[in-house]
Design a protein around this motif. Structure first.
Motif, PDB file in Angstrom:
ATOM      1  N   GLU A  91      31.291  52.818  62.822  1.00  0.00           N
ATOM      2  CA  GLU A  91      29.962  52.996  63.796  1.00  0.00           C
ATOM      3  C   GLU A  91      29.054  54.029  63.042  1.00  0.00           C
ATOM      4  N   ASP A  97      38.808  61.405  61.880  1.00  0.00           N
ATOM      5  CA  ASP A  97      39.654  61.589  60.814  1.00  0.00           C
ATOM      6  C   ASP A  97      38.893  62.122  59.834  1.00  0.00           C
ATOM      7  N   HIS A 124      39.446  53.287  55.568  1.00  0.00           N
ATOM      8  CA  HIS A 124      40.569  52.803  56.512  1.00  0.00           C
ATOM      9  C   HIS A 124      41.740  52.680  55.355  1.00  0.00           C
ATOM     10  N   ARG A 162      33.816  51.319  55.140  1.00  0.00           N
ATOM     11  CA  ARG A 162      34.715  51.302  56.168  1.00  0.00           C
ATOM     12  C   ARG A 162      36.134  51.018  55.577  1.00  0.00           C
ATOM     13  N   HIS A 219      34.102  61.826  67.763  1.00  0.00           N
ATOM     14  CA  HIS A 219      35.361  61.631  66.875  1.00  0.00           C
ATOM     15  C   HIS A 219      36.363  60.279  67.306  1.00  0.00           C
ATOM     16  N   PRO A 220      36.125  59.894  68.617  1.00  0.00           N
ATOM     17  CA  PRO A 220      36.907  58.823  68.793  1.00  0.00           C
ATOM     18  C   PRO A 220      36.385  57.426  68.200  1.00  0.00           C
ATOM     19  N   LEU A 221      35.335  57.330  67.762  1.00  0.00           N
ATOM     20  CA  LEU A 221      34.624  56.208  67.429  1.00  0.00           C
ATOM     21  C   LEU A 221      35.328  55.947  65.897  1.00  0.00           C
ATOM     22  N   ASP A 222      35.314  54.552  65.706  1.00  0.00           N
ATOM     23  CA  ASP A 222      35.580  53.873  64.521  1.00  0.00           C
ATOM     24  C   ASP A 222      34.674  54.359  63.505  1.00  0.00           C
ATOM     25  N   VAL A 223      35.117  54.774  62.076  1.00  0.00           N
ATOM     26  CA  VAL A 223      34.108  55.283  61.051  1.00  0.00           C
ATOM     27  C   VAL A 223      33.023  54.192  60.745  1.00  0.00           C
ATOM     28  N   VAL A 271      40.340  56.394  59.741  1.00  0.00           N
ATOM     29  CA  VAL A 271      40.073  55.326  60.848  1.00  0.00           C
ATOM     30  C   VAL A 271      38.936  55.756  61.966  1.00  0.00           C
ATOM     31  N   THR A 272      39.177  56.994  62.224  1.00  0.00           N
ATOM     32  CA  THR A 272      38.222  57.507  63.487  1.00  0.00           C
ATOM     33  C   THR A 272      37.085  58.299  62.937  1.00  0.00           C
TER      34      THR A 272
END
Length: 394
Positions: free
Chosen positions: A184, A206, A197, A193, A178-182, A202-203
């Motif tokens: 990834e 989200d 955004h 992406r 869950h903390p990763l940027d989408v 963003v994550t």
DNA sequence: TCTGGGGTCCTAGGACCC
DNA sequence: TCTGGGGTCCTAGGACCC
């Protein structure tokens, strides 16, 4: 203490800077130097050593930019024969652990080690054994992601790099994801992406917490549900050892960027012939034929178009593919358009013996088919450079 | 001198058939 | 006179991966 990998039977093994590592493994003088493996004048970076990455060099970056960022880097051309040999040896090493090996490319694979526990230990122990073996036998390092889900193992190996292992047990999947940027997520590229955004997503968290319906309205039903599964680590993809001899590639193609853009029909046709010969040669080696011929053109401004035509019967005949490509090219009626790249691809491949040649075509095509086989035989004896269509002799 | 070359999969519209 | 759906094939484009 219990091993956290016990319920994590999926391994994703990924070589570290594969092309660069292979290119320098017998060159101790280069080991701590920035090394870039890449193509010619208009090429991109295929692989950069970690010393080069410190200067910002990344895969897929234009070579011109990479050289500017790191002028003292050593630039090497890829040796695909050697890379293929090392890759085959590594995959063989995987198959000694389990038959469930799914190669994704030359340098990475999924392994399902469920059946290897009794023999070899926990997934984490197996991962460490593999890393040691590959290092000893091939002189390169790799990283391993260990998880219960394929897509999570894939992300974990990236986090483990370089030269490491990361286990993500089931109860830690969401706190890992869950903390990763989408961006990834596997399958989320630049465009998706940016779109996510823009939607305020963003994550990965989200994406996980937005209602599925809302997500699907924004990105489409298919992509929406796929992203939701990735974000929760619930995708059901399994490891399949595939692409055996009974399952050919779905398409084969070749394309080439000109050293300089061209609007010369003669130059374009000559290239189309060479590409057609290359593709059909590979098809004949693989024993496949295909019905749909696709011409690809990239213009000087980098816009790219394709034109395709489906033939009544599958073919592996150089002249037939070439003639179809030329017809598609001529039908465009280009007026001095500057071309950067041309490509030829044959799709809908099936085993050649399943193709029924029409009698009406038989006479004429038979001759070309025989000519192809003669070229193939000569190429095997004397090398492919020795045999080429007359119009390619300069 | 920005941006390779090998692929896979998905979408969407139109043709065509039942 | 007014307009069904479902399925498959073909074509073109686009996103993505390594």
């Amino acid at each position: 203490m219990t091993d956290p990998s016990l319920r994590c039977p999926i391994l994703h093994v990924d070589m570290d800077a594969f092309y660069a590592s292979v290119a320098t493994r017998d060159r101790p003088d280069l080991h701590d130097r920035p090394v870039i493996v890449g193509g010619g004048s208009r090429g991109v970076v295929l692989s950069a050593s970690y010393a080069a990455r410190l200067h910002g060099v990344r895969s897929a970056m234009p070579m011109t930019r990479a050289r500017r960022m790191c002028p003292h880097a050593v630039v090497l051309a890829p040796d695909f024969e050697l890379l293929g040999q090392v890759s085959a040896a590594v995959m063989e090493c995987f198959r000694r652990v389990t038959p469930l090996v799914e190669a994704l490319s030359l340098d990475e694979a999924f392994l399902d080690v469920r059946g290897a526990a009794r023999r070899l230990g926990t997934p984490l122990e197996i991962a460490e054994q593999l890393r040691a073996t590959i290092h000893d036998e091939q002189g390169i390092t790799c990283s391993v992601g260990v998880a219960a889900v394929v897509s999570v193992a894939k992300l974990a190996s990236r986090r483990a790099k370089p030269d490491g292992v990361l286990v993500v047990p089931p109860e830690e999947i969401t706190s890992f994801l869950h903390p990763l940027d989408v961006g990834e997520l596997w399958g989320v590229g630049e465009k998706t992406r940016a779109m996510l955004h823009r939607l305020g997503l963003v994550t990965v968290g989200d994406v996980a917490h937005i209602p599925l319906r809302t997500l699907q309205r924004a990105v489409g039903a298919g992509l929406g549900s796929h992203l939701h599964e990735l974000a929760w680590g619930t995708d059901r993809r399994v490891v399949t050892a595939r692409r055996g001899p009974d399952e050919p590639d779905r398409s084969m193609g070749a394309d080439e960027t000109f050293d300089r853009d061209t609007d010369d029909r003669e130059v374009v046709l000559r290239e189309l012939l060479r590409l057609s010969a290359r593709v059909t040669g590979r098809m004949r080696v693989a024993g496949v034929a295909g019905r749909t011929v696709t011409l690809k053109l990239r213009f000087a401004d980098f816009t790219t178009i394709t034109r395709s035509r489906t033939l009544p019967e599958g073919t592996d005949v150089t002249q037939e593919v070439y003639r179809t490509a030329v017809r598609l090219y001529d039908a465009l009626g280009l007026q001095r358009a500057r071309l950067r790249l041309v490509g030829v691809r044959v799709e809908g491949l099936v085993p050649r013996e399943t193709v029924q040649r029409q009698l009406v075509l038989g006479e004429r095509e038979h001759g070309w088919s025989e000519a192809d086989r003669a070229v193939d035989r000569a190429a095997r004896r004397f090398g492919s450079a020795a045999v080429r269509p007359a119009s390619l002799l300069s």
